[in-house]
Write a protein that holds these residues in place. Structure first.
Motif, PDB file in Angstrom:
ATOM      1  N   UNK A   1       0.923  -0.981  -0.086  1.00 23.31           N
ATOM      2  CA  UNK A   1       0.057  -0.019   0.016  1.00 23.31           C
ATOM      3  C   UNK A   1       0.900   1.230   0.026  1.00 23.31           C
ATOM      4  N   UNK A   2       2.095   1.375   0.704  1.00 27.47           N
ATOM      5  CA  UNK A   2       2.849   2.533   0.830  1.00 27.47           C
ATOM      6  C   UNK A   2       3.541   2.523  -0.621  1.00 27.47           C
ATOM      7  N   UNK A   3       3.747   1.349  -1.339  1.00 33.32           N
ATOM      8  CA  UNK A   3       4.394   1.554  -2.855  1.00 33.32           C
ATOM      9  C   UNK A   3       3.442   2.298  -3.391  1.00 33.32           C
ATOM     10  N   UNK A   4       2.180   1.799  -3.490  1.00 34.65           N
ATOM     11  CA  UNK A   4       1.156   2.625  -4.182  1.00 34.65           C
ATOM     12  C   UNK A   4       0.969   3.802  -3.866  1.00 34.65           C
ATOM     13  N   UNK A   5       1.094   4.370  -2.444  1.00 33.24           N
ATOM     14  CA  UNK A   5       1.027   5.643  -2.367  1.00 33.24           C
ATOM     15  C   UNK A   5       2.331   6.480  -2.700  1.00 33.24           C
ATOM     16  N   UNK A   6       3.489   5.775  -2.690  1.00 31.78           N
ATOM     17  CA  UNK A   6       4.725   6.619  -3.110  1.00 31.78           C
ATOM     18  C   UNK A   6       4.360   6.856  -4.563  1.00 31.78           C
ATOM     19  N   UNK A   7       3.918   5.892  -5.416  1.00 32.53           N
ATOM     20  CA  UNK A   7       3.510   6.232  -6.795  1.00 32.53           C
ATOM     21  C   UNK A   7       2.757   7.124  -7.142  1.00 32.53           C
ATOM     22  N   UNK A   8       1.628   7.192  -6.404  1.00 33.14           N
ATOM     23  CA  UNK A   8       0.610   8.032  -6.679  1.00 33.14           C
ATOM     24  C   UNK A   8       1.295   9.640  -6.329  1.00 33.14           C
ATOM     25  N   UNK A   9       1.873   9.669  -5.449  1.00 34.68           N
ATOM     26  CA  UNK A   9       2.700  10.880  -4.942  1.00 34.68           C
ATOM     27  C   UNK A   9       3.671  11.230  -6.080  1.00 34.68           C
ATOM     28  N   UNK A  10       4.411  10.283  -6.596  1.00 36.36           N
ATOM     29  CA  UNK A  10       5.328  10.478  -7.664  1.00 36.36           C
ATOM     30  C   UNK A  10       4.676  11.122  -8.863  1.00 36.36           C
TER      31      UNK A  10
END
Length: 149
Positions: free
Chosen positions: A84-93
């Protein structure tokens, strides 16, 4: 005429500069969000690594089935949190990339408008210089000549 054209563009340049400033602020905000998301992901992955090392230490001495089930369940939850945090990071990027594109467009617009205003100012100066030279030429022709023979 050209001078007034440059003057009329001043509010447009001002609005473009304001939009560019807002775009820079948004870019900075999203850069902070990416750094924060990356930091959280790094923390989660470090925690998972520590937790897995506990298994090696604890497992070498033998563990109960209940402890093993608890360990596996928590490790699965930790894996889900990391995903989930990887998805969040991708969204922020992604947001950062969009903000960067917006800023680059705003910056290019401001630069283009500044160049246009400068061109108008340069044209006005050139016209004024021509007028001055023409006036000086006319005045010098009107002055009585004193020919020396």
């Amino acid at each position: 005429m050209a001078q007034t054209r440059a003057g009329r563009l001043a509010p447009v340049v001002e609005m473009a500069e304001k939009a560019e400033k807002t775009a820079v602020q948004r870019l900075g905000h999203f850069q902070g969000q990416v750094r924060l998301a990356q930091s959280k992901l790094d923390d989660l992955e470090a925690f998972r690594l520590d937790y897995q090392e506990q298994w090696i230490v604890r497992g070498s001495g033998g563990v109960s089935g209940q402890w093993l089930l608890g360990y596996q369940g928590f490790l699965a939850q930790l894996g889900t949190a990391i995903d989930q945090q990887r998805q969040s990071l991708a969204w922020h990027q992604n947001n950062l990339n969009k903000a960067r594109d917006t800023w680059q467009q705003a910056f290019a617009r401001v630069e283009g408008l500044r160049k246009l205003v400068q061109r108008y100012i340069d044209e006005a100066r050139a016209l004024e210089d021509k007028r001055e030279q023409k006036l000086l030429d006319e005045l010098s022709q009107r002055l009585p000549r004193q020919d020396q023979y």
